[in-house]
Motif scaffolding. Structure first.
Motif, mmCIF file in Angstrom:
data_model
loop_
_atom_site.group_PDB
_atom_site.id
_atom_site.type_symbol
_atom_site.label_atom_id
_atom_site.label_comp_id
_atom_site.label_asym_id
_atom_site.label_seq_id
_atom_site.Cartn_x
_atom_site.Cartn_y
_atom_site.Cartn_z
ATOM 1 N N LEU A 122 0.328 16.524 0.607
ATOM 2 C CA LEU A 122 -0.088 15.777 1.927
ATOM 3 C C LEU A 122 0.813 14.503 1.848
ATOM 4 O O LEU A 122 0.483 13.592 1.056
ATOM 5 N N ASP A 123 1.476 14.102 3.164
ATOM 6 C CA ASP A 123 2.286 13.089 3.143
ATOM 7 C C ASP A 123 1.873 12.129 4.432
ATOM 8 O O ASP A 123 2.269 10.991 4.390
ATOM 9 N N GLN A 157 -12.503 9.621 11.968
ATOM 10 C CA GLN A 157 -11.413 9.244 11.213
ATOM 11 C C GLN A 157 -11.614 8.576 9.983
ATOM 12 O O GLN A 157 -10.751 8.820 8.976
ATOM 13 N N PHE A 158 -12.839 8.118 9.694
ATOM 14 C CA PHE A 158 -13.450 7.664 8.424
ATOM 15 C C PHE A 158 -13.351 8.797 7.388
ATOM 16 O O PHE A 158 -12.658 8.717 6.261
ATOM 17 N N PHE A 159 -13.802 9.875 7.994
ATOM 18 C CA PHE A 159 -14.176 10.965 7.082
ATOM 19 C C PHE A 159 -12.882 11.634 6.718
ATOM 20 O O PHE A 159 -12.459 12.099 5.486
ATOM 21 N N CYS A 160 -11.856 11.539 7.629
ATOM 22 C CA CYS A 160 -10.547 12.251 7.269
ATOM 23 C C CYS A 160 -9.946 11.499 6.136
ATOM 24 O O CYS A 160 -9.176 11.934 5.389
ATOM 25 N N VAL A 161 -9.790 9.953 6.557
ATOM 26 C CA VAL A 161 -9.022 9.191 5.597
ATOM 27 C C VAL A 161 -9.494 9.475 4.336
ATOM 28 O O VAL A 161 -9.063 9.554 3.125
ATOM 29 N N GLN A 162 -11.070 9.468 4.118
ATOM 30 C CA GLN A 162 -11.571 9.623 2.724
ATOM 31 C C GLN A 162 -11.336 10.972 2.178
ATOM 32 O O GLN A 162 -11.006 10.872 0.831
ATOM 33 N N ALA A 163 -11.212 11.818 2.910
ATOM 34 C CA ALA A 163 -10.716 13.170 2.411
ATOM 35 C C ALA A 163 -9.184 13.325 1.979
ATOM 36 O O ALA A 163 -8.833 13.894 0.856
ATOM 37 N N ALA A 164 -8.415 12.439 2.592
ATOM 38 C CA ALA A 164 -7.002 12.455 2.617
ATOM 39 C C ALA A 164 -6.369 11.574 1.255
ATOM 40 O O ALA A 164 -5.299 12.075 0.538
ATOM 41 N N LEU A 165 -7.040 10.543 1.201
ATOM 42 C CA LEU A 165 -6.488 9.368 0.209
ATOM 43 C C LEU A 165 -6.403 10.085 -1.012
ATOM 44 O O LEU A 165 -5.440 9.561 -1.819
ATOM 45 N N GLU A 170 2.605 6.802 -2.822
ATOM 46 C CA GLU A 170 3.415 5.571 -2.371
ATOM 47 C C GLU A 170 4.348 6.393 -1.548
ATOM 48 O O GLU A 170 5.027 7.288 -1.519
ATOM 49 N N GLY A 171 4.314 5.902 -0.215
ATOM 50 C CA GLY A 171 5.294 5.956 1.089
ATOM 51 C C GLY A 171 4.588 7.200 2.065
ATOM 52 O O GLY A 171 5.064 7.283 2.701
ATOM 53 N N SER A 172 3.396 7.382 1.591
ATOM 54 C CA SER A 172 2.583 8.256 2.546
ATOM 55 C C SER A 172 2.048 7.495 3.726
ATOM 56 O O SER A 172 2.422 6.074 3.702
ATOM 57 N N LYS A 214 1.256 0.749 -1.254
ATOM 58 C CA LYS A 214 2.515 1.438 -0.735
ATOM 59 C C LYS A 214 2.179 2.507 0.251
ATOM 60 O O LYS A 214 2.982 3.508 0.575
ATOM 61 N N ILE A 215 1.000 2.515 0.840
ATOM 62 C CA ILE A 215 0.671 3.539 2.046
ATOM 63 C C ILE A 215 0.469 2.778 3.130
ATOM 64 O O ILE A 215 -0.200 1.877 3.407
ATOM 65 N N ARG A 216 1.548 3.148 4.181
ATOM 66 C CA ARG A 216 1.378 2.437 5.369
ATOM 67 C C ARG A 216 0.288 3.092 6.565
ATOM 68 O O ARG A 216 0.156 4.226 6.512
ATOM 69 N N VAL A 217 -0.249 2.236 7.208
ATOM 70 C CA VAL A 217 -1.406 2.571 8.177
ATOM 71 C C VAL A 217 -0.904 1.776 9.323
ATOM 72 O O VAL A 217 -0.943 0.715 9.596
ATOM 73 N N ASN A 218 -0.894 2.626 10.679
ATOM 74 C CA ASN A 218 -0.522 2.240 12.094
ATOM 75 C C ASN A 218 -1.375 2.755 13.122
ATOM 76 O O ASN A 218 -2.123 3.799 12.734
#
Length: 254
Positions: A122-123, A157-165, A170-172, A214-218
Protein backbone atom coordinates in the motif's frame (compact mmCIF):
# COMPACT_ATOMS: atom_id res chain seq x y z
CA UNK A 1 -5.85 19.97 -22.42
CA UNK A 2 -9.12 19.74 -24.30
CA UNK A 3 -12.07 22.04 -23.66
CA UNK A 4 -15.22 20.52 -22.19
CA UNK A 5 -18.72 21.90 -22.61
CA UNK A 6 -20.14 21.90 -19.11
CA UNK A 7 -23.79 22.76 -18.53
CA UNK A 8 -24.33 26.14 -16.92
CA UNK A 9 -26.80 24.50 -14.54
CA UNK A 10 -28.04 21.03 -13.70
CA UNK A 11 -31.71 20.02 -13.82
CA UNK A 12 -33.62 19.48 -10.61
CA UNK A 13 -33.57 15.83 -9.53
CA UNK A 14 -33.49 13.80 -6.35
CA UNK A 15 -32.42 10.38 -5.13
CA UNK A 16 -33.81 8.75 -2.03
CA UNK A 17 -30.64 7.16 -0.66
CA UNK A 18 -27.10 8.12 0.33
CA UNK A 19 -24.53 8.53 -1.11
CA UNK A 20 -26.44 8.19 -4.39
CA UNK A 21 -25.98 6.31 -7.67
CA UNK A 22 -24.00 7.86 -10.50
CA UNK A 23 -25.85 5.93 -13.20
CA UNK A 24 -29.05 7.77 -12.19
CA UNK A 25 -27.50 11.26 -12.41
CA UNK A 26 -28.29 13.52 -15.38
CA UNK A 27 -26.16 14.87 -16.88
CA UNK A 28 -23.52 12.27 -16.09
CA UNK A 29 -20.60 13.72 -14.10
CA UNK A 30 -17.39 14.10 -16.11
CA UNK A 31 -14.72 11.81 -14.61
CA UNK A 32 -12.32 11.40 -17.55
CA UNK A 33 -8.76 12.69 -17.01
CA UNK A 34 -7.71 15.40 -19.45
CA UNK A 35 -4.27 14.16 -20.45
CA UNK A 36 -2.39 10.92 -21.24
CA UNK A 37 -0.71 9.13 -18.37
CA UNK A 38 3.05 9.16 -18.02
CA UNK A 39 3.62 6.24 -15.67
CA UNK A 40 4.15 8.42 -12.60
CA UNK A 41 2.43 5.83 -10.37
CA UNK A 42 3.70 2.62 -11.95
CA UNK A 43 3.99 -0.09 -9.31
CA UNK A 44 2.00 1.87 -6.72
CA UNK A 45 -1.14 0.75 -4.90
CA UNK A 46 -3.84 3.17 -3.72
CA UNK A 47 -6.96 2.73 -1.61
CA UNK A 48 -9.80 5.16 -2.31
CA UNK A 49 -12.80 5.25 0.01
CA UNK A 50 -15.98 6.32 -1.72
CA UNK A 51 -14.17 5.33 -4.90
CA UNK A 52 -17.20 4.09 -6.79
CA UNK A 53 -18.60 7.43 -7.98
CA UNK A 54 -18.20 11.19 -8.06
CA UNK A 55 -14.79 12.51 -7.08
CA UNK A 56 -13.74 9.02 -6.01
CA UNK A 57 -14.37 7.60 -9.48
CA UNK A 58 -12.46 10.43 -11.17
CA UNK A 59 -9.50 9.84 -8.83
CA UNK A 60 -9.60 6.08 -9.43
CA UNK A 61 -9.49 6.51 -13.21
CA UNK A 62 -6.68 9.07 -13.04
CA UNK A 63 -4.56 6.94 -10.69
CA UNK A 64 -5.09 3.96 -12.98
CA UNK A 65 -4.06 6.03 -16.00
CA UNK A 66 -0.82 6.83 -14.20
CA UNK A 67 -0.19 3.13 -13.56
CA UNK A 68 -1.48 2.52 -10.01
CA UNK A 69 -3.52 -0.49 -8.97
CA UNK A 70 -6.64 0.62 -7.15
CA UNK A 71 -8.53 -0.64 -4.11
CA UNK A 72 -12.04 0.81 -4.24
CA UNK A 73 -13.94 0.94 -0.96
CA UNK A 74 -17.62 1.73 -1.33
CA UNK A 75 -20.82 1.43 0.69
CA UNK A 76 -23.40 -0.50 -1.33
CA UNK A 77 -23.58 1.07 -4.82
CA UNK A 78 -22.71 -2.15 -6.67
CA UNK A 79 -23.49 -0.94 -10.20
CA UNK A 80 -21.37 2.20 -9.78
CA UNK A 81 -18.51 0.24 -8.25
CA UNK A 82 -18.51 -2.32 -11.05
CA UNK A 83 -18.47 0.46 -13.64
CA UNK A 84 -15.53 2.16 -11.93
CA UNK A 85 -13.69 -1.17 -11.87
CA UNK A 86 -14.33 -1.48 -15.60
CA UNK A 87 -12.99 2.02 -16.17
CA UNK A 88 -9.84 1.26 -14.18
CA UNK A 89 -9.29 -1.91 -16.20
CA UNK A 90 -9.90 0.06 -19.40
CA UNK A 91 -6.84 2.09 -18.41
CA UNK A 92 -4.81 -1.15 -18.30
CA UNK A 93 -4.71 -1.43 -14.52
CA UNK A 94 -6.38 -3.58 -11.84
CA UNK A 95 -9.05 -2.83 -9.27
CA UNK A 96 -10.33 -4.63 -6.20
CA UNK A 97 -13.77 -3.77 -4.84
CA UNK A 98 -14.59 -3.92 -1.13
CA UNK A 99 -18.10 -3.03 0.08
CA UNK A 100 -18.91 -1.84 3.59
CA UNK A 101 -19.26 0.99 6.07
CA UNK A 102 -16.16 3.09 6.80
CA UNK A 103 -17.82 4.16 10.04
CA UNK A 104 -17.14 0.63 11.31
CA UNK A 105 -13.55 0.31 12.54
CA UNK A 106 -13.40 -3.45 12.05
CA UNK A 107 -14.56 -3.09 8.45
CA UNK A 108 -11.81 -0.54 7.73
CA UNK A 109 -9.24 -2.94 9.13
CA UNK A 110 -10.58 -5.84 7.06
CA UNK A 111 -10.83 -3.73 3.89
CA UNK A 112 -7.23 -2.55 4.09
CA UNK A 113 -5.94 -6.04 4.86
CA UNK A 114 -7.94 -7.49 1.96
CA UNK A 115 -6.55 -4.99 -0.55
CA UNK A 116 -2.98 -5.33 0.73
CA UNK A 117 -3.32 -9.11 0.53
CA UNK A 118 -4.49 -8.79 -3.08
CA UNK A 119 -1.83 -6.34 -4.29
CA UNK A 120 1.01 -6.98 -1.85
CA UNK A 121 1.56 -3.40 -0.66
CA UNK A 122 0.00 0.00 0.00
CA UNK A 123 1.47 3.35 -1.06
CA UNK A 124 -1.42 5.81 -0.83
CA UNK A 125 -4.65 6.15 1.13
CA UNK A 126 -7.31 8.57 -0.11
CA UNK A 127 -10.03 9.23 2.47
CA UNK A 128 -12.89 10.41 0.30
CA UNK A 129 -16.09 8.72 1.57
CA UNK A 130 -18.68 11.09 3.02
CA UNK A 131 -22.37 11.71 3.53
CA UNK A 132 -24.47 14.83 4.02
CA UNK A 133 -28.10 15.57 4.86
CA UNK A 134 -29.70 18.96 4.29
CA UNK A 135 -31.74 20.49 7.15
CA UNK A 136 -33.30 23.93 7.19
CA UNK A 137 -33.00 24.46 10.94
CA UNK A 138 -30.33 23.51 13.46
CA UNK A 139 -33.04 22.21 15.77
CA UNK A 140 -34.19 19.79 13.06
CA UNK A 141 -30.92 17.84 12.96
CA UNK A 142 -31.69 14.56 14.75
CA UNK A 143 -29.11 13.00 17.01
CA UNK A 144 -28.95 9.91 14.80
CA UNK A 145 -28.03 12.04 11.76
CA UNK A 146 -25.40 13.95 13.72
CA UNK A 147 -23.75 10.75 14.94
CA UNK A 148 -24.01 9.09 11.53
CA UNK A 149 -22.47 12.03 9.66
CA UNK A 150 -19.54 12.29 12.07
CA UNK A 151 -19.04 8.52 12.07
CA UNK A 152 -18.81 8.34 8.29
CA UNK A 153 -16.97 11.56 7.54
CA UNK A 154 -14.35 11.88 10.29
CA UNK A 155 -14.38 8.64 12.30
CA UNK A 156 -14.05 6.77 9.01
CA UNK A 157 -10.92 8.72 8.13
CA UNK A 158 -9.39 7.97 11.53
CA UNK A 159 -10.23 4.28 11.22
CA UNK A 160 -8.78 3.98 7.71
CA UNK A 161 -5.58 5.76 8.71
CA UNK A 162 -5.19 3.48 11.71
CA UNK A 163 -5.63 0.44 9.47
CA UNK A 164 -3.33 1.71 6.72
CA UNK A 165 -0.39 3.03 8.75
CA UNK A 166 1.27 -0.35 9.43
CA UNK A 167 1.58 -0.79 5.64
CA UNK A 168 2.82 2.71 4.78
CA UNK A 169 6.53 3.46 4.52
CA UNK A 170 8.78 6.39 3.64
CA UNK A 171 7.39 8.14 0.57
CA UNK A 172 3.82 6.99 1.13
CA UNK A 173 0.97 9.50 1.10
CA UNK A 174 -2.40 10.11 2.72
CA UNK A 175 -4.90 12.47 1.09
CA UNK A 176 -8.05 13.57 2.91
CA UNK A 177 -11.05 15.08 1.15
CA UNK A 178 -12.38 18.02 3.14
CA UNK A 179 -14.54 20.78 1.60
CA UNK A 180 -14.90 24.48 1.01
CA UNK A 181 -17.61 24.25 3.68
CA UNK A 182 -14.82 23.79 6.24
CA UNK A 183 -13.85 27.42 5.55
CA UNK A 184 -17.10 29.19 4.74
CA UNK A 185 -19.80 26.92 6.21
CA UNK A 186 -23.08 25.88 4.62
CA UNK A 187 -26.45 26.86 6.07
CA UNK A 188 -28.18 23.60 5.14
CA UNK A 189 -25.29 21.30 6.06
CA UNK A 190 -24.23 22.35 9.54
CA UNK A 191 -23.16 18.90 10.72
CA UNK A 192 -21.46 18.09 7.40
CA UNK A 193 -19.53 21.37 7.43
CA UNK A 194 -18.47 20.65 11.00
CA UNK A 195 -17.03 17.26 10.01
CA UNK A 196 -15.14 18.88 7.14
CA UNK A 197 -13.64 21.38 9.58
CA UNK A 198 -12.62 18.45 11.76
CA UNK A 199 -10.99 16.80 8.74
CA UNK A 200 -9.02 19.98 8.11
CA UNK A 201 -7.66 19.93 11.68
CA UNK A 202 -7.04 16.18 11.47
CA UNK A 203 -5.04 16.64 8.25
CA UNK A 204 -2.87 19.38 9.73
CA UNK A 205 -2.19 17.44 12.93
CA UNK A 206 -1.54 14.15 11.13
CA UNK A 207 0.83 15.77 8.62
CA UNK A 208 3.00 16.99 11.49
CA UNK A 209 2.78 13.66 13.28
CA UNK A 210 3.87 11.58 10.29
CA UNK A 211 6.45 13.95 8.79
CA UNK A 212 9.33 12.34 10.74
CA UNK A 213 8.40 9.03 9.07
CA UNK A 214 8.56 10.75 5.64
CA UNK A 215 4.86 10.06 5.07
CA UNK A 216 3.10 13.05 3.52
CA UNK A 217 -0.44 14.02 4.49
CA UNK A 218 -2.45 16.53 2.49
CA UNK A 219 -6.05 17.64 2.10
CA UNK A 220 -8.16 18.65 -0.87
CA UNK A 221 -11.08 21.05 -0.30
CA UNK A 222 -13.43 20.98 -3.32
CA UNK A 223 -16.08 23.57 -3.96
CA UNK A 224 -19.51 22.61 -5.39
CA UNK A 225 -18.88 19.49 -7.51
CA UNK A 226 -21.53 17.65 -9.51
CA UNK A 227 -21.70 14.14 -7.99
CA UNK A 228 -24.49 11.70 -7.01
CA UNK A 229 -24.26 13.01 -3.45
CA UNK A 230 -25.92 16.26 -4.55
CA UNK A 231 -29.30 14.92 -5.73
CA UNK A 232 -29.13 12.43 -2.85
CA UNK A 233 -28.84 15.34 -0.37
CA UNK A 234 -30.99 18.22 -1.60
CA UNK A 235 -34.55 18.79 -2.89
CA UNK A 236 -35.03 19.41 -6.60
CA UNK A 237 -35.10 23.21 -6.38
CA UNK A 238 -31.77 23.27 -4.52
CA UNK A 239 -30.21 20.88 -7.04
CA UNK A 240 -31.41 23.10 -9.88
CA UNK A 241 -29.53 26.04 -8.33
CA UNK A 242 -26.48 24.01 -7.27
CA UNK A 243 -23.17 25.73 -8.05
CA UNK A 244 -24.74 28.82 -9.63
CA UNK A 245 -23.15 31.04 -6.98
CA UNK A 246 -19.63 29.87 -7.89
CA UNK A 247 -17.32 32.14 -9.93
CA UNK A 248 -18.12 30.29 -13.16
CA UNK A 249 -21.82 30.17 -12.34
CA UNK A 250 -21.98 26.38 -12.53
CA UNK A 251 -20.91 23.34 -10.49
CA UNK A 252 -17.49 21.86 -11.08
CA UNK A 253 -16.95 18.40 -12.53
CA UNK A 254 -15.11 15.59 -10.71
Amino acid sequence: MSDRNFPSSVPGQTQDHQPGDEFEVHPEPDYDPRYPGSGRLDGKVVIITGGDSGIGRAVAVLFAREGARVGIVYKDEVADAEETKRLVEREGSEAKLVAGDVGDKSFCQDAVESIVSEFGQLDCLINNAAEQHARDEVEDIPEEQLVRTFRTNIFGQFFCVQAALPHLTEGSTIINTTSVTAYRGQDLLLDYASTKGAILAFTRALSSKLAPKKIRVNGVAPGPIWTPLIPASFPEDKVDAFGTDSPFGRPGQP
